[in-house]
Design an enzyme around this catalytic site. Structure first.
Site, PDB file in Angstrom:
ATOM      1  N   ASP A  55       0.888  -1.163   0.000  1.00  0.00           N
ATOM      2  CA  ASP A  55       0.000   0.000   0.000  1.00  0.00           C
ATOM      3  C   ASP A  55       0.922   1.207   0.000  1.00  0.00           C
ATOM      4  OD1 ASP A  55      -1.516   2.182   0.712  1.00  0.00           O
ATOM      5  OD2 ASP A  55      -2.487   1.221   2.436  1.00  0.00           O
ATOM      6  N   TYR A  61       1.360  -6.473  19.604  1.00  0.00           N
ATOM      7  CA  TYR A  61       1.916  -6.862  18.327  1.00  0.00           C
ATOM      8  C   TYR A  61       1.256  -6.081  17.213  1.00  0.00           C
ATOM      9  CZ  TYR A  61       4.611 -10.542  20.382  1.00  0.00           C
ATOM     10  OH  TYR A  61       5.543 -11.211  21.108  1.00  0.00           O
ATOM     11  N   LYS A  79      -0.325  -6.476  11.198  1.00  0.00           N
ATOM     12  CA  LYS A  79      -1.383  -7.125  10.409  1.00  0.00           C
ATOM     13  C   LYS A  79      -1.173  -6.625   9.011  1.00  0.00           C
ATOM     14  CE  LYS A  79      -4.967  -7.145  13.845  1.00  0.00           C
ATOM     15  NZ  LYS A  79      -3.980  -7.737  14.687  1.00  0.00           N
TER      16      LYS A  79
HETATM   17 MG    MG Z   1      -3.729   2.449   3.262  1.00  0.00          MG
HETATM   18 MG    MG Z   2      -4.731  -2.253   2.559  1.00  0.00          MG
END
Ligand code: MG
Ligand code: MG
Ligand code: F6R
Length: 364
Positions: A11, A228, A231
């Site tokens: 991303d 943690y 993800k």
């Molecule tokens: Mg994003």
């Molecule tokens: Mg994403």
């Protein structure tokens, strides 16, 4: 012919917010991929995407975790980040966690799933891309494809599948891995893979060979401020047919939109909704989490496709069930089990709220 299939995703900027990617970013990715194909680095490519993530789907003969291939992906994401900045895209460069590339992409932010195998005369492969969830989201579908006879009748009636498969499971916290033979060790394996935030199926193998038949992207989890994080919107590739689950058995698990962790702020459970390629835009409460399937026939490393594998009408009920489950879960608002347990949330104000109220907590 020995082929490596590499799916590398990141991303590097969302349009609008975290819901989609801008066409200019896609254009930049394709421009770079075309150059790499022209100069012989890769055999073929397809540009994939889901939500705010772009995936570079590539075939080549350089093997997995290859420095040139990973550097190419890094440079492509860097070039896309420049475009994302130019167009004011949200979170430009968000998955490029380090300043410079070194060696391979491990720990640098982008996710990758790669496998090397001898291409069969006909090689159907499905590439699944998910947004707003974590790598463990593939555990249940992979288990069902390769170990559950209620999903995959081939395990019962196809002599070439009847022995079962081997699963390589990674512990993302202790950074260890283990192989389970199924069906013999199925119950042992389920103890672990039933906790998908920590234990993730990385590869599936036939019993008779070390050549992978399925691979997922796994990311190490980082312990920060007592919880943690890491993800990450995962990808998976699954080879199909003749001694492997049929295409229909590979997509069948997605007829049940199982609950996964992710969704808004990476901190909620929600249904993993199978969608058509054009519906890959998580919107309501930044979701619900979703998965697309891009099907290819490989020929001499060429990616013939994609065919949209989850857009079919036969997944309409799954989509409706996912929307109903989303309504049901949303009504819990900030309460578990919609909101994740404290130690699994990507965002938390707990330490600062605790600090503020520390003197007001009395012995009880
Ligand atoms: Mg994003
Ligand atoms: Mg994403
Ligand atoms: C989840 C996700 C989004 C963001 C949310 C807040 O993986 O990407 O749900 O967490 O939109 O984003 P920020 O903190 O960037 O405003």
């Amino acid at each position: 012919m020995e082929i490596t299939l590499s799916i590398i995703k990141a991303d590097v900027g969302g349009y609008v917010g975290h819901s989609d990617v801008h066409p200019e970013l896609r254009r930049k990715a394709v421009e770079q991929l075309e150059k790499a194909k022209k100069n012989g680095l890769i055999i073929d490519f397809s540009q994939g995407e889901v939500g705010d993530d772009i995936a570079l789907i590539m075939t080549h003969q350089k093997g997995v975790e290859n420095e040139e291939i990973h550097k190419f992906a890094w440079d492509t994401f860097t070039a896309m980040t420049e475009v994302a900045k130019e167009f004011g895209q949200y979170g430009a460069g968000q998955d490029l966690l380090v300043d410079a590339f070194s060696g391979n992409l491990k720990g640098m932010g982008p996710g990758f799933a790669e496998m090397t195998f001898n291409e069969r005369p006909s090689e159907p492969v499905i590439i699944f891309l998910a947004d707003k969830t974590e790598p463990g989201a593939w555990n249940m579908p992979l288990f069902r494809m390769f170990a559950d006879p209620f999903n995959t009748i081939g395990l019962v009636i196809d002599p070439s599948m009847h022995d079962g498969f081997r699963f390589e499971v990674h512990d993302l916290i202790d950074e260890k891995k283990i192989i389970f033979n199924c069906p013999e060790e199925m119950y042992d394996m389920l103890v672990f893979i039933g906790s998908p935030s920590r234990f993730v199926i990385k590869h599936v193998f036939r019993k008779s060979s070390d050549e992978p038949v399925a691979v997922t992207s796994t990311q190490r989890l980082f312990l920060m401020a007592g919880r943690y994080i890491g993800k990450d919107d995962p990808v998976m590739a699954v080879r199909c047919q003749s001694g492997l689950p049929a295409v229909g058995e590979v997509v069948e698990p997605f007829a049940f939109p199982h609950a996964v962790a992710g969704w808004m702020r990476g901190s909620h459970h929600g249904p993993l909704m199978p969608v058509a390629l054009e519906d890959d835009t998580p919107t309501r409460f930044d979701g619900p989490p979703r998965v697309v399937g891009r099907g290819f026939q490989l020929k001499d490393g060429k990616l013939i496709g994609p065919r949209d594998m989850l857009g079919d009408k036969s997944f309409d009920n799954a989509r409706q069930l996912a929307l109903d489950a989303a309504d049901y879960l949303r009504r819990h608002g900030p309460f578990e089990p919609h909101r994740l347990p404290l130690d699994e949330m990507e965002y938390t104000t707990m330490p600062s709220v605790m600090k503020k109220l520390k003197d007001r907590f009395l012995p009880a």
